[in-house]
Design an enzyme around this catalytic site. Structure first.
Site, short mmCIF file in Angstrom:
data_model
loop_
_atom_site.label_atom_id
_atom_site.label_comp_id
_atom_site.label_asym_id
_atom_site.label_seq_id
_atom_site.Cartn_x
_atom_site.Cartn_y
_atom_site.Cartn_z
N TYR A 173 -13.62 4.12 -16.71
CA TYR A 173 -13.46 4.43 -15.35
C TYR A 173 -11.85 5.20 -15.70
O TYR A 173 -11.27 5.92 -14.75
CB TYR A 173 -13.20 3.20 -14.52
CG TYR A 173 -14.04 3.07 -13.75
CD1 TYR A 173 -15.54 2.88 -14.15
CD2 TYR A 173 -13.95 2.72 -12.24
CE1 TYR A 173 -16.38 2.56 -13.21
CE2 TYR A 173 -14.95 2.74 -11.30
CZ TYR A 173 -16.13 2.18 -11.90
OH TYR A 173 -17.32 2.00 -11.14
N LYS A 179 -23.10 -2.46 -25.00
CA LYS A 179 -24.24 -1.84 -25.28
C LYS A 179 -23.95 -1.48 -27.03
O LYS A 179 -23.63 -0.67 -27.39
CB LYS A 179 -24.41 -0.53 -24.92
CG LYS A 179 -25.24 -0.56 -23.55
CD LYS A 179 -26.86 -0.86 -23.71
CE LYS A 179 -27.37 0.54 -24.20
NZ LYS A 179 -28.85 0.30 -24.37
N ASP A 212 -28.60 -3.14 -20.70
CA ASP A 212 -29.77 -3.04 -19.97
C ASP A 212 -30.74 -3.99 -19.81
O ASP A 212 -31.24 -4.27 -18.89
CB ASP A 212 -30.55 -1.59 -20.86
CG ASP A 212 -30.81 -1.92 -22.24
OD1 ASP A 212 -30.01 -2.99 -22.74
OD2 ASP A 212 -31.56 -1.22 -22.94
N ASP A 247 -19.62 -2.88 -12.57
CA ASP A 247 -20.01 -2.11 -11.39
C ASP A 247 -21.47 -2.10 -11.12
O ASP A 247 -22.11 -2.48 -9.93
CB ASP A 247 -19.47 -0.50 -11.57
CG ASP A 247 -19.74 0.05 -9.98
OD1 ASP A 247 -19.45 -0.60 -9.06
OD2 ASP A 247 -20.19 1.33 -10.27
N ASP A 261 -23.76 -4.92 -8.30
CA ASP A 261 -24.30 -4.47 -7.07
C ASP A 261 -25.95 -4.99 -7.24
O ASP A 261 -26.43 -5.48 -6.29
CB ASP A 261 -24.67 -2.75 -7.16
CG ASP A 261 -23.87 -2.41 -6.22
OD1 ASP A 261 -22.50 -3.01 -6.11
OD2 ASP A 261 -24.01 -1.14 -5.65
C1 IPM Z 1 -17.03 -1.10 -6.44
C2 IPM Z 1 -17.02 0.33 -5.88
C3 IPM Z 1 -16.01 1.13 -6.71
C4 IPM Z 1 -16.02 1.02 -7.96
C5 IPM Z 1 -15.70 2.45 -6.04
C6 IPM Z 1 -15.55 2.47 -4.47
C7 IPM Z 1 -14.58 3.30 -6.55
O1 IPM Z 1 -18.24 0.78 -6.34
O2 IPM Z 1 -15.66 -1.79 -6.39
O3 IPM Z 1 -17.87 -1.75 -7.00
O4 IPM Z 1 -16.84 1.98 -8.53
O5 IPM Z 1 -15.61 0.29 -8.59
MG MG Z 2 -19.72 -0.91 -7.16
#
Ligand code: IPM
Ligand code: MG
Length: 382
Positions: free
Chosen positions: A154, A205, A238, A262, A266
């Site tokens: 990042y 990884k 993975d 990240d 999700d």
């Molecule tokens: C998260 C989001 C952020 C990230 C974006 C909005 C920059 O997806 O907090 O998970 O990628 O960290």
């Molecule tokens: Mg995210």
């Protein structure tokens, strides 16, 4: 059990400085419901917050041409905690990369050095059927994804898009970690595990990336030297994604880098039924003399521009983020339990926003969910 505090006068807790950055899209709506709970805390629990508001993301771009001004950043650093909504939306998508709404959030994380991002994925019993996985795979699920938040690809240099001529370009990002960066997040992971089921899964990884080899070795060393009592295992990212949907209850604490965290968070969010349920806490290092640490609390979900302004969003991830703030920034575990309990009971009573609604049942609005939580708080505190 949850009787209102009798504290008054000199015993009353000092005011807590809270900066609210609601941002874009559904951010202001979900933050609005949390503000109602903050007011409730003030009235019923004698917990006063000194609240300031600021602009971030598209809202800041519209007002100041930048997704985060230096003044707002300074306010964030000076506050005890930041409550963050969400940023982004189609209106700002065509702006140059460097001034897009997301840069505001990333700058806050980096400049406040919020390296430890706690993303708990908890399945409330009432929601086990809202998960895309079978009930038995997720019921009772309680895992903590600890995402490194200020390093890795990042922020790594070099980065950018180079023009090599003849219509050929080169896009570059760099995955980079130093030993202290790995060690400090590993320590947070082990400390979290000690308060939970005492198990850490470190994820990288190492089969492909040298930074992953180093990550694995550094985590193992911190474990052996400082946390030998905690169970540690390692997994490739993975495989971890696959295991999260195959058998998520095998995990307790997952500690991983910025990008894998990240993605995996999700994925874990969806196990709980909806991205609209997942809170997060982003913490900096504790100041050794004052014990103070910078912090920012935000839901894992984004700004959901498709439903913004329609009073349809689920405010629970924002509310659970506030509860994490009570717990981690203000050491107010009892008040945090109260908020969590209210959320759990409201869900158990069948009140659902559209994202978690059961088929055939009428979903409630964002503000009606706020009403239900407040009513439940009143009941619990009566
Ligand atoms: C998260 C989001 C952020 C990230 C974006 C909005 C920059 O997806 O907090 O998970 O990628 O960290
Ligand atoms: Mg995210």
């Amino acid at each position: 059990m949850f009787g209102a505090s009798e504290e008054e006068g000199p015993d009353m807790p000092a005011n807590k400085k809270l900066l609210v950055l609601a941002g874009d899209g559904i951010g202001p709506e979900v933050v609005g419901q949390v503000r109602r709970v903050v007011d409730w805390m003030d009235r019923r629990r004698h917990v006063s917050f000194d609240i300031a508001e600021g602009l971030v993301g598209g809202a800041a771009i519209d007002a100041h041409g930048l997704p985060l001004t230096d003044e707002t950043l300074a306010d964030a650093v000076a506050s005890d905690a930041v409550l963050f909504g969400s940023v982004g939306g189609p209106k700002w998508e065509t702006l140059p990369f460097d001034v897009q709404p997301e840069r505001g959030l990333l700058r806050l994380r980096k400049e406040m050095d919020l390296f430890a991002n706690l993303r708990p994925a908890i399945v409330f019993d009432a929601l086990a059927d809202a998960s895309s996985l079978k009930r038995e795979l997720v019921s009772g699920l309680d895992i903590m994804i600890l995402r490194e938040l200020t390093g890795g690809i990042y922020f790594g240099e070099p980065r950018g898009i180079e023009d090599l001529g003849n219509g050929v370009r080169r896009g570059i990002n760099t995955q980079v970690y130093t030993t202290p960066e790995v060690e400090r997040v590993a320590r947070v992971g082990f400390e979290l595990a000690r308060k939970r089921s005492n198990r850490v899964m470190s994820v990288e990884k190492a089969n492909v990336m040298e930074s992953g080899v180093m990550w694995r070795e550094d985590v193992q060393r911190i474990h052996d030297e400082e946390f030998p009592d905690v169970e540690l295992a390692h997994m490739y990212a993975d495989n971890c994604a696959m295991q999260l949907v195959r058998n998520p209850k095998q995990f307790d604490v997952i500690v991983t880098d910025n990008l894998f965290g990240d993605l995996l968070s999700d994925c874990a969010a969806m196990l709980t039924g909806s991205l609209g349920m997942l809170p997060s806490a982003s913490l900096g290092a504790e100041d050794p003399t004052t014990g103070r640490r910078l912090s920012l609390y935000e839901p894992v979900h984004g700004s959901a521009p498709d439903i913004a302004g329609e009073d349809r969003a689920n405010p629970l991830a924002e509310l659970l983020s506030f509860s994490m703030m009570l717990r981690y920034s203000f050491d107010m575990g009892e008040d945090a339990d109260l908020v969590d309990g209210a959320v759990e009971n409201v869900l158990a009573s069948g009140v659902r926003t559209a994202d978690i609604a059961e088929p055939g049942r009428q979903p409630v609005s964002c503000s009606a969910m706020g009403d239900a939580v407040l009513a439940e708080l009143d009941r619990l505190a009566a």
